[in-house]
Write a protein that holds these residues in place. Structure first.
Motif, PDB file in Angstrom:
ATOM      1  N   UNK A  44      21.870  54.404  35.523  1.00  0.00           N
ATOM      2  CA  UNK A  44      22.869  53.702  36.326  1.00  0.00           C
ATOM      3  C   UNK A  44      22.823  54.105  37.794  1.00  0.00           C
ATOM      4  N   UNK A  45      21.901  54.998  38.127  1.00  0.00           N
ATOM      5  CA  UNK A  45      21.749  55.407  39.523  1.00  0.00           C
ATOM      6  C   UNK A  45      22.546  56.631  39.917  1.00  0.00           C
ATOM      7  N   UNK A  46      22.996  57.416  38.939  1.00  0.00           N
ATOM      8  CA  UNK A  46      23.795  58.603  39.243  1.00  0.00           C
ATOM      9  C   UNK A  46      22.980  59.636  40.008  1.00  0.00           C
ATOM     10  N   UNK A  47      23.651  60.326  40.900  1.00  0.00           N
ATOM     11  CA  UNK A  47      23.037  61.391  41.661  1.00  0.00           C
ATOM     12  C   UNK A  47      23.715  62.716  41.332  1.00  0.00           C
ATOM     13  N   UNK A  48      22.993  63.802  41.511  1.00  0.00           N
ATOM     14  CA  UNK A  48      23.554  65.118  41.243  1.00  0.00           C
ATOM     15  C   UNK A  48      24.713  65.411  42.195  1.00  0.00           C
ATOM     16  N   UNK A  49      25.717  66.064  41.666  1.00  0.00           N
ATOM     17  CA  UNK A  49      26.907  66.403  42.426  1.00  0.00           C
ATOM     18  C   UNK A  49      27.097  67.915  42.530  1.00  0.00           C
ATOM     19  N   UNK A  50      26.753  68.613  41.451  1.00  0.00           N
ATOM     20  CA  UNK A  50      27.052  70.038  41.363  1.00  0.00           C
ATOM     21  C   UNK A  50      26.320  70.896  42.397  1.00  0.00           C
ATOM     22  N   UNK A  51      25.030  70.671  42.661  1.00  0.00           N
ATOM     23  CA  UNK A  51      24.357  71.552  43.626  1.00  0.00           C
ATOM     24  C   UNK A  51      25.027  71.584  45.006  1.00  0.00           C
ATOM     25  N   UNK A  77      38.539  41.145  38.419  1.00  0.00           N
ATOM     26  CA  UNK A  77      37.182  41.075  38.957  1.00  0.00           C
ATOM     27  C   UNK A  77      36.236  42.068  38.292  1.00  0.00           C
ATOM     28  N   UNK A  78      36.758  43.201  37.865  1.00  0.00           N
ATOM     29  CA  UNK A  78      35.921  44.228  37.229  1.00  0.00           C
ATOM     30  C   UNK A  78      36.811  45.108  36.377  1.00  0.00           C
ATOM     31  N   UNK A  79      36.362  45.376  35.151  1.00  0.00           N
ATOM     32  CA  UNK A  79      37.117  46.229  34.235  1.00  0.00           C
ATOM     33  C   UNK A  79      36.304  47.484  33.925  1.00  0.00           C
ATOM     34  N   UNK A  80      36.982  48.627  33.966  1.00  0.00           N
ATOM     35  CA  UNK A  80      36.322  49.919  33.725  1.00  0.00           C
ATOM     36  C   UNK A  80      35.079  50.033  34.602  1.00  0.00           C
ATOM     37  N   UNK A  81      35.277  49.794  35.884  1.00  0.00           N
ATOM     38  CA  UNK A  81      34.152  49.648  36.819  1.00  0.00           C
ATOM     39  C   UNK A  81      33.646  50.994  37.330  1.00  0.00           C
ATOM     40  N   UNK A  82      32.359  51.045  37.615  1.00  0.00           N
ATOM     41  CA  UNK A  82      31.802  52.209  38.286  1.00  0.00           C
ATOM     42  C   UNK A  82      31.839  51.977  39.791  1.00  0.00           C
ATOM     43  N   UNK A  83      31.367  52.965  40.551  1.00  0.00           N
ATOM     44  CA  UNK A  83      31.440  52.876  42.008  1.00  0.00           C
ATOM     45  C   UNK A  83      30.729  51.627  42.532  1.00  0.00           C
ATOM     46  N   UNK A  84      29.530  51.365  42.053  1.00  0.00           N
ATOM     47  CA  UNK A  84      28.750  50.234  42.540  1.00  0.00           C
ATOM     48  C   UNK A  84      29.446  48.909  42.257  1.00  0.00           C
TER      49      UNK A  84
END
Length: 357
Positions: A32-39, A262-269
């Motif tokens: 889904x295009x997720x990027x690392x957040x923790x580092x 317009x969008x249900x349970x939507x992600x950022x994109x």
């Protein structure tokens, strides 16, 4: 002081892409295009530690499980081991547990970990199994943070680690992520851990209570034509969704405009794709903690917030248990823009002033 650091590099990856967690979902998150957040959050915490206590003896697990972030923050860490496999970005719970084992065997004074509740459980259970009384402190990087062993922000974690003089026992909780994705919260006490005492630790309690019907009616009354409403998770905002005439996702973000979902349970994109010229985020703080962004709603990212105004709603009962509002979006400029006094809607017409700090 000798501080050991371990980073779960995949923690929090599922948040902005709408997965509500990363346990067992790393591959899908990446698709889904997720990027690392923790580092990056680890570097923020360790930079704050370095600024306050540059002479700290820092021990770290190898690669992105601590050593890389420590060096980026200015430390020259003692590396006590390496994660298994060639890809240190795809670590597992067993890697975390082995890292904790290696670190405490070196005689550390504090275990600083970066992750979410699942990582906290791995750390706490390993400490318990080893019979160790080393205190632990969490740098919040996961999607869901129900435990009270975390500092409120990464920088706060670094400041606490740099200088504390006593510890107290606190709860380590975790929830069933599969049930959470289906809209049900099943929290369970997993361990009791020793944690440094500091004002900048968050509570484990997520309190609610009070009726929200009049509050929901007030929001519905004020709906404006052509405005896009980005409705956050939780039962309080869920009542608003019902008042607007649709069944929303209870623990997700829904986007609504002019009577249309317009969008249900939507992600950022998906949220960004349907935003209009005027956008309003409607969000309710987590009871007992006060977070309006950065806990359980990572889909409401800095990019979404920058294009929107924010309306905070909460029952009076919930606000009675909150001394201050908080935001931890991962973007310091956005967090700064949110700081200050907010009019929190508590009824159909009534609002209460509360400070976000």
């Amino acid at each position: 002081m000798r501080i050991g650091v371990v980073v779960n590099p995949i923690a929090g990856m599922g948040g902005r892409v709408g997965l509500k967690g990363t346990d067992g979902m790393v591959a899908e998150a990446r698709e889904r295009g997720a990027e690392q957040r923790a580092p990056a959050r680890a570097i923020d915490a360790l930079s704050a530690l370095y600024e306050r206590a540059p002479g700290t003896q820092l021990l770290a697990y190898g690669g992105e499980m601590g050593a890389n972030e420590a060096r980026a923050a200015g430390f020259d860490p003692e590396v006590v081991g390496e994660p298994e496999g060639e890809n240190t970005k795809e670590t597992s719970a067993s890697d975390t547990r082995e890292a904790v084992h290696r670190l405490i065997s070196e005689g550390i004074d504090l275990l600083l970990f970066v992750g979410g509740d699942g990582t906290a459980v791995d750390v706490a259970e390993t400490l318990s199994a080893e019979g160790s009384e080393v205190p632990m402190l969490g740098v919040p990087a996961g999607v869901k943070i129900y435990s009270s062993v975390f500092a409120v922000t990464p920088k706060a974690a670094g400041r606490v680690a740099a200088g504390f003089d006593r510890v107290e026992e606190r709860e380590v909780n975790d929830i069933d992520e599969e049930a959470y994705r289906d809209g049900e919260v099943r929290a369970e006490l997993k361990a009791i851990a020793r944690v440094p005492v500091a004002e900048s630790l968050q509570s484990s309690k997520q309190l609610g209570g009070g009726t929200v019907e009049s509050l929901a009616q007030g929001v519905a009354d004020d709906v404006q034509e052509g405005v896009t409403y980005v409705l956050g998770p939780g039962s309080t905002v869920g009542a608003i969704k019902a008042e607007l005439g649709f069944e929303g996702s209870p623990l997700g973000v829904d986007v609504w405009r002019d009577g249309e979902l317009l969008a249900r349970d939507a992600n950022e994109e998906e949220i960004l794709a349907v935003l209009g010229d005027e956008n309003v985020i409607v969000v309710s703080p987590i009871g007992g903690q006060g977070f309006v962004f950065g806990r359980g709603n990572h889909q409401l990212s800095p990019a979404v917030i920058r294009r929107s105004t924010v309306e905070i709603v909460a029952s009076k009962t919930k606000l009675d248990g909150i001394g201050v509002l908080r935001a931890d979006t991962g973007d310091e400029d956005v967090d700064e823009s949110l700081r200050g006094w907010h009019k929190v809607r508590v009824g159909r017409f009534e609002r209460r002033m509360l400070k976000l700090s």
